[in-house]
Design a protein around this motif. Structure first.
Motif, PDB file in Angstrom:
ATOM      1  N   GLU A  80       0.785  -1.209   0.071  1.00 15.65           N
ATOM      2  CA  GLU A  80      -0.022  -0.116  -0.081  1.00 15.65           C
ATOM      3  C   GLU A  80       0.793   1.269  -0.079  1.00 15.65           C
ATOM      4  O   GLU A  80       1.814   1.172   0.768  1.00 15.65           O
ATOM      5  N   VAL A  81       0.752   2.261  -0.595  1.00 16.92           N
ATOM      6  CA  VAL A  81       1.424   3.615  -0.917  1.00 16.92           C
ATOM      7  C   VAL A  81       0.507   4.621  -0.128  1.00 16.92           C
ATOM      8  O   VAL A  81      -0.753   4.688  -0.299  1.00 16.92           O
ATOM      9  N   PRO A  82       1.188   5.191   1.083  1.00 20.62           N
ATOM     10  CA  PRO A  82       0.308   5.846   1.878  1.00 20.62           C
ATOM     11  C   PRO A  82      -0.276   7.272   1.000  1.00 20.62           C
ATOM     12  O   PRO A  82       0.133   7.605   0.154  1.00 20.62           O
ATOM     13  N   SER A 107       8.743  12.599 -16.412  1.00 19.57           N
ATOM     14  CA  SER A 107       8.587  11.404 -16.696  1.00 19.57           C
ATOM     15  C   SER A 107       8.379  10.491 -15.534  1.00 19.57           C
ATOM     16  O   SER A 107       8.754  10.999 -14.461  1.00 19.57           O
ATOM     17  N   SER A 108       7.787   9.446 -15.724  1.00 16.07           N
ATOM     18  CA  SER A 108       7.374   8.729 -14.474  1.00 16.07           C
ATOM     19  C   SER A 108       8.608   8.088 -13.864  1.00 16.07           C
ATOM     20  O   SER A 108       8.691   8.093 -12.765  1.00 16.07           O
ATOM     21  N   ARG A 109       9.612   7.877 -14.861  1.00 11.26           N
ATOM     22  CA  ARG A 109      10.897   7.408 -14.151  1.00 11.26           C
ATOM     23  C   ARG A 109      11.607   8.457 -13.374  1.00 11.26           C
ATOM     24  O   ARG A 109      12.154   8.183 -12.537  1.00 11.26           O
ATOM     25  N   GLU A 110      11.641   9.527 -14.276  1.00  9.74           N
ATOM     26  CA  GLU A 110      12.484  10.633 -13.557  1.00  9.74           C
ATOM     27  C   GLU A 110      11.727  11.054 -12.173  1.00  9.74           C
ATOM     28  O   GLU A 110      12.573  11.395 -11.301  1.00  9.74           O
ATOM     29  N   LEU A 111      10.419  10.911 -11.969  1.00  7.67           N
ATOM     30  CA  LEU A 111       9.840  11.376 -10.818  1.00  7.67           C
ATOM     31  C   LEU A 111      10.205  10.385  -9.827  1.00  7.67           C
ATOM     32  O   LEU A 111      10.431  10.769  -8.747  1.00  7.67           O
ATOM     33  N   SER A 124       7.403   2.637  -7.620  1.00 10.17           N
ATOM     34  CA  SER A 124       7.720   2.367  -8.998  1.00 10.17           C
ATOM     35  C   SER A 124       7.180   3.555  -9.785  1.00 10.17           C
ATOM     36  O   SER A 124       6.309   4.163  -9.575  1.00 10.17           O
ATOM     37  N   HIS A 125       7.801   3.388 -10.936  1.00  8.77           N
ATOM     38  CA  HIS A 125       7.421   4.249 -11.910  1.00  8.77           C
ATOM     39  C   HIS A 125       6.012   3.888 -12.516  1.00  8.77           C
ATOM     40  O   HIS A 125       5.377   4.979 -13.079  1.00  8.77           O
ATOM     41  N   ASN A 126       5.793   2.469 -12.601  1.00  9.72           N
ATOM     42  CA  ASN A 126       4.641   2.240 -12.798  1.00  9.72           C
ATOM     43  C   ASN A 126       3.443   2.559 -12.126  1.00  9.72           C
ATOM     44  O   ASN A 126       2.450   3.100 -12.694  1.00  9.72           O
ATOM     45  N   PHE A 127       3.707   2.787 -10.791  1.00  5.73           N
ATOM     46  CA  PHE A 127       2.608   3.093 -10.050  1.00  5.73           C
ATOM     47  C   PHE A 127       2.233   4.576 -10.147  1.00  5.73           C
ATOM     48  O   PHE A 127       1.234   5.126 -10.200  1.00  5.73           O
ATOM     49  N   ILE A 128       3.571   5.508 -10.556  1.00  3.94           N
ATOM     50  CA  ILE A 128       3.380   6.886 -10.739  1.00  3.94           C
ATOM     51  C   ILE A 128       2.583   7.140 -12.010  1.00  3.94           C
ATOM     52  O   ILE A 128       1.519   7.874 -12.136  1.00  3.94           O
TER      53      ILE A 128
END
Length: 364
Positions: A80-82, A107-111, A124-128
């Motif tokens: 779970e992500v808070p 980008s999702s990876r950079e963030l 993970s960048h996928n979650f973002i």
């Protein structure tokens, strides 16, 4: 097993669609390459993976179709992500990346990398990317924008959007800007879809042959573009380009949207404007280049003609740009601006409020 025509079209659409996850697009490309008659060893070398990996994804596709190219769910309950982390991601997404990153947009990876390095938050960048989709966010597109600290932000928004929605009778509205340091890259390895989503740059895969600076003017009514490449980007080059633009519209009243850069406000440019009162500059707010519609066109030419191109010299790069502009103008269509000034200002005020709330909560 040979692919059907429908399957080839389906896989090709995955490879060419930027909305598709780059990893999935890379797997689709492997399947297509195998269907073209390439050996598993050759495909593995092109994709930068092992031969068993190639065979796995080809088999998965033939067994399950496109869904088989996605990663299978991992066993166990997902972490779970808070809510505070989710809020932080959304707030950062709606802001310009901090200067330390050197980025113009997230980008999702950079963030994900920024959160891990600077805030000790690991997601993970996928979650973002999923969170962005849930909230309709796309930082890499012109429809999103960063917060501006320009004290005249509201007035400039009203002025420029007013030109887009209700241009003066008989006048021409142009959006002008420069795309700087466009590189002539001679690629030594095939460029795969997965390459665009990698954090590191594979410098050994290309050779640089110099750069050029692309100046462009977009006619908002027709969608046509006037463009010219210069070896340097200074006030002198900008003024030369503007004189070309003025000559293309003799006797017409020109309203020109430009960024508030030093090259656009030199003494020579100011003197030229004073001598040509039919030409009026409208400056975008500081840090708000998204208001300039030529940025949309820059994104398109980058994706379609520059990013994946192979250029052995600046001359060849310039020729490719000129050819693209010519082709664009044969079937040009205008971009349609729909957001009103009040809608934009309301959204900006909301973002400011949410950021202040987040900062206040973090200080508690």
């Amino acid at each position: 097993m040979a692919l059907t025509q429908q399957q080839r079209v389906e896989l090709s659409s995955l490879v060419g669609d930027r909305r598709v996850d780059a990893v999935v697009a890379g797997r689709a490309r492997m399947v297509l390459w195998r269907d073209e008659g390439r050996s598993a060893e050759e495909v593995a070398a092109l994709a930068g993976v092992s031969r068993p990996t190639v065979n796995t994804w080809v088999r998965r596709y033939h067994d399950h179709g496109v869904p088989g190219l996605a990663d299978r769910p991992r066993p166990g309950k997902p972490a779970e992500v808070p809510g505070s982390v989710r809020a932080r991601i959304l707030a950062l997404t709606r802001m310009a990346p901090p200067a330390v990153t050197g980025l113009t947009h997230w980008s999702s990876r950079e963030l994900a990398n920024y959160l891990a390095r600077h805030e000790e938050t690991r997601v993970s960048h996928n979650f973002i990317a999923d969170l962005w989709r849930q909230h309709g966010l796309a930082p890499h597109r012109s429809g999103t924008f960063k917060l501006s600290r320009d004290p005249a932000f509201a007035d400039k928004v009203v002025d420029i959007v007013g030109l887009y929605l209700n241009p003066p009778d008989g006048a021409v509205v142009l959006c002008v800007d420069e795309k700087t340091q466009v590189q002539a890259l001679d690629r030594t390895q095939p460029l795969l879809p997965i390459d665009f989503d990698r954090t590191e740059k594979r410098t050994h895969d290309y050779v640089r042959h110099g750069t050029t600076n692309l100046f462009a003017a977009l006619n908002t009514a027709t969608g046509t573009v006037t463009a010219r490449c210069f070896p340097k980007r200074r006030g002198a080059e900008f003024l030369t380009f503007m004189k070309t633009i003025a000559a293309a519209y003799p006797g017409r009243e020109l309203h020109v949207v430009v960024d508030n850069l030093s090259t656009h406000t030199t003494d020579e440019v100011k003197t030229w404007l004073a001598d040509n009162p039919r030409i009026v500059f409208h400056f975008t707010p500081t840090g708000s280049s998204w208001l300039n519609m030529v940025e949309i066109w820059f994104g398109i030419i980058t994706r379609q003609a520059i990013r994946r191109g192979t250029f052995t010299s600046v001359t060849r790069l310039t020729r490719a740009i000129n050819d693209y502009v010519t082709a664009w103008n044969t079937d040009a269509k205008p971009f349609v601006w729909t957001a009103t000034p009040s809608e934009i200002l309301t959204k900006v005020r909301w973002v400011h409020t949410e950021v202040r709330k987040l900062l206040t909560n973090n200080d508690k």
